[in-house]
Scaffold this motif. Structure first.
Motif, PDB file in Angstrom:
ATOM      1  N   ILE A   1       0.849  -1.202   0.000  1.00 46.67           N
ATOM      2  CA  ILE A   1       0.000   0.000   0.000  1.00 46.67           C
ATOM      3  C   ILE A   1       0.882   1.249   0.000  1.00 46.67           C
ATOM      4  O   ILE A   1       0.644   2.198  -0.754  1.00 46.67           O
ATOM      5  N   THR A   2       1.915   1.220   0.789  1.00 45.66           N
ATOM      6  CA  THR A   2       2.840   2.362   0.851  1.00 45.66           C
ATOM      7  C   THR A   2       3.517   2.568  -0.503  1.00 45.66           C
ATOM      8  O   THR A   2       3.643   3.696  -0.976  1.00 45.66           O
ATOM      9  N   ARG A   3       3.923   1.483  -1.137  1.00 49.21           N
ATOM     10  CA  ARG A   3       4.546   1.589  -2.476  1.00 49.21           C
ATOM     11  C   ARG A   3       3.556   2.186  -3.471  1.00 49.21           C
ATOM     12  O   ARG A   3       3.910   3.055  -4.268  1.00 49.21           O
ATOM     13  N   PHE A   4       2.308   1.720  -3.408  1.00 51.06           N
ATOM     14  CA  PHE A   4       1.273   2.227  -4.326  1.00 51.06           C
ATOM     15  C   PHE A   4       1.099   3.732  -4.129  1.00 51.06           C
ATOM     16  O   PHE A   4       1.060   4.497  -5.099  1.00 51.06           O
ATOM     17  N   GLU A   5       1.021   4.146  -2.880  1.00 53.99           N
ATOM     18  CA  GLU A   5       0.848   5.580  -2.584  1.00 53.99           C
ATOM     19  C   GLU A   5       2.051   6.381  -3.082  1.00 53.99           C
ATOM     20  O   GLU A   5       1.895   7.469  -3.648  1.00 53.99           O
ATOM     21  N   GLY A   6       3.231   5.822  -2.900  1.00 54.35           N
ATOM     22  CA  GLY A   6       4.452   6.506  -3.318  1.00 54.35           C
ATOM     23  C   GLY A   6       4.532   6.664  -4.821  1.00 54.35           C
ATOM     24  O   GLY A   6       4.975   7.698  -5.342  1.00 54.35           O
ATOM     25  N   ALA A   7       4.058   5.650  -5.546  1.00 49.93           N
ATOM     26  CA  ALA A   7       4.143   5.667  -7.007  1.00 49.93           C
ATOM     27  C   ALA A   7       3.164   6.663  -7.632  1.00 49.93           C
ATOM     28  O   ALA A   7       3.346   7.091  -8.763  1.00 49.93           O
ATOM     29  N   ARG A   8       2.129   7.044  -6.894  1.00 53.29           N
ATOM     30  CA  ARG A   8       1.096   7.906  -7.484  1.00 53.29           C
ATOM     31  C   ARG A   8       1.378   9.377  -7.256  1.00 53.29           C
ATOM     32  O   ARG A   8       0.793  10.212  -7.916  1.00 53.29           O
ATOM     33  N   THR A   9       2.210   9.703  -6.262  1.00 57.09           N
ATOM     34  CA  THR A   9       2.367  11.122  -5.929  1.00 57.09           C
ATOM     35  C   THR A   9       3.596  11.735  -6.601  1.00 57.09           C
ATOM     36  O   THR A   9       4.441  11.048  -7.127  1.00 57.09           O
TER      37      THR A   9
END
Lengths: 191, 469
Positions: A183-191
């Motif tokens: 989830i953290t990786r997903f959030e990081g990739a979107r911002t």
């Protein structure tokens, strides 16, 4: 949630189509901040007369159905609101499985998360189960079968993950929390 | 590249973990809307397990379901139905403070019905995933967002992880062709479609509403339509974003401003179904044939055109006829009305209030009818008052209330008496929905207002022609 294998119980027929969540529990009983104690209001307006006495014509009030854990309901059971109070109320009233020809998406999802089996069968199988209402039947989650004396077992489909969660007592929130890195990786990739 | 639907694009853009053999997908949630009724048990789970809210900035709360629609007293106290209702409201206020969530409470000029408030603020944006512990979350699909209702357990999942475990739904296209005739509203179209699809026709599917009739709808009208996708059994309803969507969102508080808005708009417009994409199911609706439409039964799929007769009695509708005390094959127009309700997340926006006010201007509601007009938000209330709509309603004999869900589900005490017939602009006509034994006829704001004036279920087109002439 504890491990879940099978239920054997008398079945009760409620052959009304489109039983919505307002029938299962009216909105006026949603003012609680806990999950407990909603069983007394399950099917409130069908179950109790205006003077507060039990409606003798309502199936769940009949003496022979006392303690029954399996409902055989009409098509499209649980349509309407997303209130999880609906499965909470049914479980608190002793119901552990609902069988219908169709079950509304949100209700089914909420039910399975609380250990209330929501099972869809074909119209022919449904008609046969309705004919046998009042008999004891067994719902076996392990073999995914409904068994009834003198009849061939009825196989039912259930979402594999929900089944595993019920059988093994898997905690879905724990399952999601275990994915925190993803989830953290997903959030990081979107911002 | 394979042609994909709008739904597929939304799904793919939010996959934290794809579904695999026997395992659901992990879907990221961009916006979590919270209200007082379905959240307390979820916050309790967070406390029991020592968890925090993962993304308070992606969480937005309001008070709407159990709030009184009468004004606060001079000392600030409110006319709650009972102590439990007040405790529930106070629990959300405390939970939002404890977990760092923005709450549009009584002190906020932005408080409103959750599905009215979030779009107004621009918190609802195309391309998002949006959830709320409320089935009418489907409303936000009007913006091209994948938006659906969840139970309280899942409210807890989203609070703690900003994610949900989901199985991929199927897709269904509802193609609506032609233009709606004059005097026929988005609500009429919505009820007409519910009648065609049926209350379980959309089960397991996400509906995309398409076609020139849909493109012609305003954002408010699109919200009315997507709002009732759940009444068709659908997981969600969608309308692809277009110029109408972009212009409606421009300048709203939560959307990017200036050049950043233009860039966002370009990204948003990419959320559309490719020309050759295939839906699992598809149905076509002729918009030109839609008339003012109301429900007559106890589910939103039992509809009838205002000038048509009810169906004949059969095994499938006897229970509905018995409950509604209506005669098979008789016209619905002319049925005596006791209460009229204009409000709810379906029809409480400014255009809805204007539609009702246009009919009531210079008229009085029938002496035996009680009428409640409940704006969807504080902002709509202010706008309506600035236009003088409240004065039209009051002069006609209607009550002008504070924003909230009110009589749509009646959990704040706004209900009718047993046996009464309510013409309601809300979304559900279930037995007892608006009070035990109460009979509900779902209708458009214009039909509701015309029925209030006539004292019986009435065709709004007669009033509208009179106004035009």
């Amino acid at each position: 949630m504890s491990g879940f294998e099978s239920i054997t119980s008398r079945s009760v027929a409620l052959p009304i189509a489109n039983i919505d969540t307002d029938q299962i529990i009216p909105a006026r009983y949603l003012t609680t901040t806990t999950r407990a104690g909603l069983g007394q209001h399950a099917f409130q307006d069908w179950r109790w007369l205006a003077d507060g006495s039990p409606n003798p014509n309502f199936a769940l009030n009949r003496a022979e159905n006392a303690g029954a854990q399996i409902l055989i309901a009409g098509d499209n059971f649980g349509c309407g609101s997303s209130r999880e109070h609906a499965p909470w109320a049914l479980l608190d009233a002793g119901i552990r499985a609902v069988i219908s020809t169709a079950i509304a998406d949100i209700f089914r999802n909420n039910a399975l998360k609380n250990g209330l089996l929501a099972i869809v069968v074909s119209p022919t199988e449904h008609a046969s189960l309705l004919e046998g209402a009042g008999e004891a039947i067994t719902i076996d989650l392990h073999t995914q079968q409904i068994r009834r004396a003198g009849h061939a077992p009825i196989a039912f489909a259930i979402n594999a993950f929900a089944r595993q969660c019920l059988l093994d007592g898997v905690d879905e929130l724990g399952y999601l929390l275990a994915r925190t890195d993803a989830i953290t990786r997903f959030e990081g990739a979107r911002t | 590249m394979t042609a994909t639907t709008l739904f597929e694009k939304l799904w793919q853009a939010h996959l934290v973990e794809a579904d695999a053999e026997g395992l659901p997908a992990v879907i990221y949630i961009d916006l979590h809307l919270v209200h007082e009724v379905t959240s307390p048990q979820a916050f309790s789970v967070l406390r029991e397990r020592g968890l925090r809210v993962r993304q308070p900035k992606r969480t937005l709360a309001t008070l709407d379901h159990s709030t009184p629609t009468t004004p606060a007293r001079a000392d600030g106290s409110r006319d709650y139905l009972d102590a439990a209702t007040e405790a529930q409201v106070n629990a959300l206020i405390r939970n939002c403070a404890d977990f760092g969530i923005t709450l549009h409470g009584y002190d906020s000029p932005d408080r409103g019905i959750v599905h009215v408030m979030a779009p107004e603020l621009g918190a609802t944006q195309p391309g998002m995933t949006i959830v709320c512990g409320d089935s009418h979350t489907s409303t936000h699909g009007a913006f091209g967002a994948l938006a659906f209702g969840i139970g309280s357990t899942e409210v807890g999942h989203v609070l703690a992880t900003q994610c949900l475990l989901q199985h991929k739904p199927k897709t269904m296209a509802v193609n609506v062709w032609g233009r709606l005739p004059a005097g026929v509203s988005a609500k009429d179209l919505t009820l007409h479609i519910a009648g065609q699809v049926g209350v379980s026709g959309g089960t397991g599917h996400v509906i995309e509403f398409r076609g020139d009739a849909i493109r012609a709808l305003t954002m408010e009208e699109r919200m009315t339509l997507c709002n009732m996708s759940i009444e068709m059994g659908a997981r969600a309803g969608l309308i692809a974003p277009d110029g109408t969507t972009i212009e409606w969102l421009r300048g709203r508080r939560h959307v990017p401003q200036g050049d950043a808005f233009e860039a966002a708009a370009q990204r948003w417009l990419a959320f559309r179904t490719d020309e050759s994409a295939v839906f699992d199911r598809s149905i076509d609706i002729d918009a030109t044939a839609v008339k003012p439409t109301v429900t007559w039964g106890t589910d939103p799929g039992k509809v009838v055109a205002i000038d048509a007769a009810l169906p004949a009695q059969d095994g499938g509708n006897t229970r509905a006829f018995d409950y509604m005390k209506l005669q098979p094959q008789a016209p619905i127009a002319g049925a005596r009305v006791d209460v009229v309700f204009v409000g709810s997340c379906t029809n409480s926006r400014i255009n809805d209030l204007r539609d009702a006010a246009d009919i009531l201007r210079g008229r009085r509601i029938a002496g035996h009818v009680r009428m409640l007009v409940v704006p969807g938000s504080e902002r709509i209330k202010r706008d309506a008052e600035a236009e003088g709509l409240d004065r039209i309603f009051r002069a006609a004999g209607a009550e002008w209330r504070q924003p909230g869900c009110s009589m749509c589900l009646g959990m704040n005490g706004d209900i009718a008496k047993p046996g009464e017939l309510v013409v309601s602009t809300s979304n559900r006509n279930f037995e007892g929905r608006q009070g035990k034994g109460v009979r509900t006829v779902l209708a458009s704001p214009a039909t509701a207002a015309a029925s209030a004036v006539a004292g019986v279920v009435a065709d709004p087109r007669a009033c509208q022609q009179e106004i035009a002439a």
